[in-house]
Design an enzyme around this catalytic site. Structure first.
Site, short mmCIF file in Angstrom:
data_model
loop_
_atom_site.label_atom_id
_atom_site.label_comp_id
_atom_site.label_asym_id
_atom_site.label_seq_id
_atom_site.Cartn_x
_atom_site.Cartn_y
_atom_site.Cartn_z
N HIS A 200 0.83 -1.12 0.05
CA HIS A 200 0.01 0.10 0.20
C HIS A 200 0.82 1.26 -0.06
CE1 HIS A 200 0.32 -0.23 4.42
NE2 HIS A 200 0.43 1.04 4.36
N ASP A 233 0.25 -7.78 1.39
CA ASP A 233 0.56 -6.33 1.42
C ASP A 233 2.05 -6.19 1.68
OD1 ASP A 233 0.16 -3.54 1.75
OD2 ASP A 233 0.10 -3.71 3.91
N SER A 315 4.50 3.02 7.57
CA SER A 315 4.34 1.65 6.89
C SER A 315 5.62 1.17 6.08
CB SER A 315 3.41 1.91 5.91
OG SER A 315 2.07 1.93 6.53
#
Length: 472
Positions: A200, A233, A315
């Site tokens: 992402h 992910d 992230s």
């Protein structure tokens, strides 16, 4: 546990939902009730909802054994997904925009304004105190001694680990062809210039967008996406004109991590690059579900939970142990609700989630080798309904497909529609998303033991996992 990334909904998972950490996201569409059936180990196709987020249909509709899986319920990625109520993926990616679009300007401006205000107050107070002291007869000035000796920062200390790991981390800027994007983190995987991060984080740049990676030294490199896995992910990018002196971070063994072990997280929370935070492993095998950056796919993991401070922008960054070994990729955070500065972006409350490095390493190697992810599967469609009773094999498959794939692993093991899977090896299974996350910690060809209920009686059977290549 389910999480929301980029304001999209995800099928609810058993525990509390986490939130993605660092990427600007489009305004979160109103979450719709997810549907029960799910395609073969997360291969259910969810209908598209408003805002591009797919949502499983009502539980009465046929399960979808195809890929991609339906998007997760509400809980944002650690990089800045803005979902109401729950948290999101704990990495740093696109930070949500104030009201429309996914631009980071509003959030950055708000943060800067708050910082300037705080600085102004501090300066004012400092001046008043100094003035009062000048008017008194004594002096309050204290000078540091120059004879205290040198400060030693041993390799095992947090400062020592940070000093060694920081040069091998990068801040990633991802931008789509329309100019939208955000900030995330990644770390050096090998000497050839491969960088591992979250899917992402780079989702906006996958189709012709722009990627840059900046090291703490200030050196910036253009990069390209080598491969990305929406279900896991995980993504791998490669530096263009990579330097010859890259130092890959040492990978640890996430299977040997214990609750209470010290952790160190590195990332770029809210765009503040090269930030180091510390904590402990607060739980293991935490079921987490979230949507990817595009809001059209679901991601599932059996996560490492940490209380190290993780925020939007973290992230894709490394979660390290006390020796500086990578034990996970920071991907999501749990949030209590909307954050400050009027953006709806929540910050850390001490519940962050990381993809175990043993799983991420396997995925990264497949992406480098083939450009596509490889998923383990049992070949059965399971319900995604919020439940605590197990993962039930549905009575119908999506689009007329069989709920149990003919000749597939589940069929060979004798599993049938209506069976409720309650354990996979020694892991308790309380829902479909939990089963999917656990299956994906394995590789195709692995043999697992499944415990299921049929007609009020428990049965145990060995299943050899099959494989599926690609996200679609």
């Amino acid at each position: 546990m389910s999480t929301e990334n980029e304001g999209t909904a995800v099928p609810p998972a058993p525990s509390a939902p986490p939130v993605p950490v660092d990427a600007p996201a489009a305004p979160a569409p109103q979450a719709q009730a997810h549907q029960g059936p799910y395609g073969q180990d997360a291969q259910g196709q969810a209908p598209q909802g408003q805002g591009g987020a797919g949502h499983p249909g009502p539980s009465s509709s046929a399960p979808d054994p195809s890929w991609p899986p339906p998007p997760p319920p509400t809980s944002p990625y650690g990089d800045g997904g803005s979902g109401p109520g729950s948290g999101g993926w704990g990495s740093s990616y696109q930070q949500p925009a104030p009201s429309s679009g996914r631009r980071r300007g509003g959030l950055v401006a708000a943060i800067l304004a708050a910082a300037l205000l705080a600085g102004g107050l501090g300066g004012g107070l400092g001046y008043v105190l100094a003035k009062n002291n000048d008017e008194s007869t004594g002096s309050t000035t204290v000078s540091a001694s120059a004879s205290g000796g040198d400060v030693k920062r041993d390799p095992g200390t947090t400062a020592g680990v940070a000093a060694k790991a920081l040069p091998s981390t990068v801040t990633i800027q991802a931008e789509s062809t329309s100019g939208e994007g955000g900030t995330g983190t990644g770390f050096v995987f090998d000497k050839q210039g491969h960088i591992v991060t979250n899917n992402h984080v780079v989702a906006d740049a996958v189709d012709g967008g722009k990627l840059t990676a900046t090291f703490p030294s200030g050196k910036k490199y253009a990069a390209e996406v080598v491969g990305h896995a929406q279900g896991y992910d995980v993504a791998v990018i490669k530096l263009k004109d990579a330097p010859s002196d890259l130092k890959p971070l040492t990978l640890g063994d996430s299977d040997k991590v214990a609750v209470g072990d010290a952790t160190i997280a590195i990332g770029a929370p809210f765009g503040l690059s090269d930030t180091v935070t510390t904590g402990i492993i607060s739980a293991k095998n935490r079921p987490v579900a979230s949507s990817d950056g595009s809001g059209s796919q679901a991601s599932y993991m059996s996560a490492l939970q940490t209380d190290a401070s993780i925020n939007p922008g973290n992230s894709g960054g490394p979660l390290l142990d006390a020796q500086g070994n990578v034990i996970g990729i920071n991907s999501a955070i749990q949030s209590t609700g909307n954050g400050g500065f009027g953006t709806g972006q929540s910050g850390s409350i001490g519940l962050g989630f990381a993809i175990p490095i043993n799983q991420a390493k396997y995925v990264a190697q497949e992406l480098i080798k083939n450009g596509k992810p490889v998923y383990a599967k049992i070949g059965a469609s399971v319900s995604l309904d919020d439940s605590s009773d197990g993962a039930q094999i549905t009575d119908q498959g999506a689009g007329g497909a069989a709920p149990v794939e003919p000749g597939g692993p589940a069929a060979k093991a004798g599993l049938k529609p209506g069976d409720v899977i309650i354990k996979l090896d020694d892991r308790v299974i309380d829902s479909g998303p939990t089963l999917i996350g656990e299956i994906w910690t394995h590789q195709p060809g692995d043999k697992v033991t499944i415990t299921y209920e049929r007609g009020g009686k428990q049965h145990t059977v060995d299943v050899t996992l099959g494989s599926r290549v690609g996200d679609n």
